[in-house]
Design a protein around this motif. Structure first.
Motif, PDB file in Angstrom:
ATOM      1  N   PRO A  32       0.954  -0.983  -0.174  1.00 56.54           N
ATOM      2  CA  PRO A  32      -0.215   0.373  -0.264  1.00 56.54           C
ATOM      3  C   PRO A  32       0.703   1.165  -0.096  1.00 56.54           C
ATOM      4  O   PRO A  32       2.063   1.560   0.483  1.00 56.54           O
ATOM      5  N   ILE A  33       0.482   2.763  -0.343  1.00 51.76           N
ATOM      6  CA  ILE A  33       1.230   3.537  -0.710  1.00 51.76           C
ATOM      7  C   ILE A  33       0.466   4.862   0.463  1.00 51.76           C
ATOM      8  O   ILE A  33      -0.634   4.775   0.801  1.00 51.76           O
ATOM      9  N   LEU A  34       1.684   4.783   1.421  1.00 49.46           N
ATOM     10  CA  LEU A  34       1.170   5.801   2.804  1.00 49.46           C
ATOM     11  C   LEU A  34       1.209   6.780   1.792  1.00 49.46           C
ATOM     12  O   LEU A  34       0.200   7.500   2.317  1.00 49.46           O
ATOM     13  N   ALA A  42       6.505   6.146  -0.394  1.00 46.84           N
ATOM     14  CA  ALA A  42       6.649   5.540   0.954  1.00 46.84           C
ATOM     15  C   ALA A  42       5.850   4.536   0.205  1.00 46.84           C
ATOM     16  O   ALA A  42       4.639   4.668   0.517  1.00 46.84           O
ATOM     17  N   LYS A  44       3.969   1.404   2.792  1.00 44.40           N
ATOM     18  CA  LYS A  44       3.591   0.158   3.786  1.00 44.40           C
ATOM     19  C   LYS A  44       4.714  -0.815   3.479  1.00 44.40           C
ATOM     20  O   LYS A  44       3.376  -2.068   2.688  1.00 44.40           O
ATOM     21  N   PRO A  50       8.584   1.404   6.610  1.00 38.39           N
ATOM     22  CA  PRO A  50       8.875   1.112   5.350  1.00 38.39           C
ATOM     23  C   PRO A  50       9.489   0.892   4.685  1.00 38.39           C
ATOM     24  O   PRO A  50      10.911   1.296   4.637  1.00 38.39           O
ATOM     25  N   THR A  52      10.799   3.914   0.842  1.00 39.33           N
ATOM     26  CA  THR A  52      10.045   4.871   0.170  1.00 39.33           C
ATOM     27  C   THR A  52      10.925   4.982  -0.587  1.00 39.33           C
ATOM     28  O   THR A  52      12.592   4.979  -1.384  1.00 39.33           O
TER      29      THR A  52
END
Lengths: 117, 275
Positions: A32-34, A42, A44, A50, A52
């Motif tokens: 998933p994209i933070l 970044a 997850k 995480p 990046t």
């Protein structure tokens, strides 16, 4: 200095093509994209550190492979000076602060602090 | 409402707080306009939530330039009493450049330090902002953070600072050494006037239930000669369109030509796309 560096905040990977890398890491690997911009994404990775992605050429080639996190960056700097660690002035960007230091092997590394919830 | 003392403070510090410029009914009407716009964007499927940051991404980062299609927002933006304050400080008529409305719900990131004119590209001189406190603001729900005295500096380097949280960013500026940050507290209807060269940002909304709504308009002196294309829709005090030459090399382009192409930047750049 025990306990001052609380965790690894993120690891970094420099990539050529952000959209291609986003598709691969987000769609194929399923992270998933933070948050993201055009040149930073970044991701997850489980509940741990995480990952990046950053567009190659937008940060120095020797950008650290990871950031340490602290909730008291001034205390970290003082402690590093006491331990004769080569350390720079704190860089303050308002929402985030960075501290540059050099490890025993000559690696350029960062400690970060930012606003938590 | 303000006099010589306030003008001296503005010239020395680069910013000025003026209390009670907007009234409760005006703020309420503005909020209603933006709620309607937000609802239309939601209904059109233009706002896509990120499940990792559901409340923050339920609202766009900012709603930019919606005054262009909305007379009530334009009237709010061009309120005569507010504009007269800035004209008194500058001793010159002004033109409105751009408007932004922020919902800033709980959990929303702060804005890192930046100088507005890096993007706006006004020459000569710089831009000027009138920031309206729609809600009460303080450190809990996200204060405006200003670095007094830095308005006397030229525009400086933009940096890419990657990290796990959106506290990091692609266009951050490092606070110059030797300057102290002021965290501004405001009440609804107060305004903060500040220059386009002053370092400023905001803190995260760390509250549980409080929004931190604000409305900011960037202005230029009427004598402005050039401005960046993405900010070139100027209007005078009566809302009439005014044209100036395009600044093809604002600081942001000079710094990051390989990354940004502001000529292609979308008009409603605040819409969140599938984050």
């Amino acid at each position: 200095m025990q306990g001052l560096l609380e965790r690894i905040d993120s690891t970094f990977l420099q990539v050529e093509d952000m959209e291609r890398a986003c598709q691969w890491y987000h769609d194929t690997l399923g992270f998933p994209i933070l948050w993201r911009t055009d040149i930073i994404i970044a991701l997850k990775v489980g509940d741990k550190t995480p990952l990046t992605l950053v567009k190659k050429g937008t940060v120095p080639a020797n950008h650290p492979p990871f950031h340490f996190f602290t909730s008291n960056i001034e205390k970290v700097r003082d402690a590093m000076i006491e331990n004769n660690i080569q350390v720079e002035e704190i860089r303050d960007y308002g929402t985030v602060q960075l501290l540059d230091f050099i490890d025993s092997e000559g690696n350029h590394l960062h400690v970060c602090q930012y606003e938590m919830g | 409402m303000i006099g010589t003392k306030e003008k001296e403070q503005f010239l020395e510090q680069g910013y000025l707080i003026v209390k009670n410029v907007y009234q409760e009914d005006e703020l309420k009407a503005l909020n209603q306009q933006y709620f309607n716009i937000w609802l239309e964007l939601m209904a059109a499927g233009k706002i896509v939530q990120n499940s990792q940051r559901p409340l923050e991404t339920l609202y766009p980062n900012r709603l930019r330039d919606f005054h262009r299609d909305n007379q009530e927002i334009t009237d709010f933006m061009l309120k005569r009493e507010a504009l007269q304050l800035l004209e008194f400080l500058l001793e010159e008529d002004i033109l409105a450049v751009q408007s932004n409305y922020y919902f800033k719900p709980p959990g929303t990131k702060g804005l890192g330090f930046h100088q507005d004119n890096v993007h706006i590209g006004i020459e000569p001189d710089t831009s000027y902002a009138i920031w309206v406190s729609v809600d009460a603001t303080n450190e809990e729900n996200g204060s405006l953070n200003i670095v007094p005295g830095t308005h006397k500096m030229d525009m400086t380097e933009i940096e890419v600072i990657p990290g796990s949280s959106n506290a990091f960013g692609s266009e951050l500026q490092q606070k110059p050494k030797g300057y102290t940050t002021v965290k501004v507290n405001t009440e609804p209807g107060d305004i903060v006037i500040f220059t386009g060269n002053i370092y400023h940002g905001s803190s995260k909304n760390k509250s549980q239930y409080r929004y931190r709504r604000s409305f900011v308009t960037h202005f230029a002196r009427k004598s402005v000669e050039k401005i960046a294309l993405n900010y070139s829709h100027l209007v005078d005090k009566d809302g009439k369109r005014v044209r100036r030459r395009i600044n093809t090399h604002p600081k942001i382009i000079e710094e990051q030509t390989s990354i940004f192409d502001y000529r292609d930047a979308t008009f409603y750049d605040q819409i969140i796309k599938g984050m």
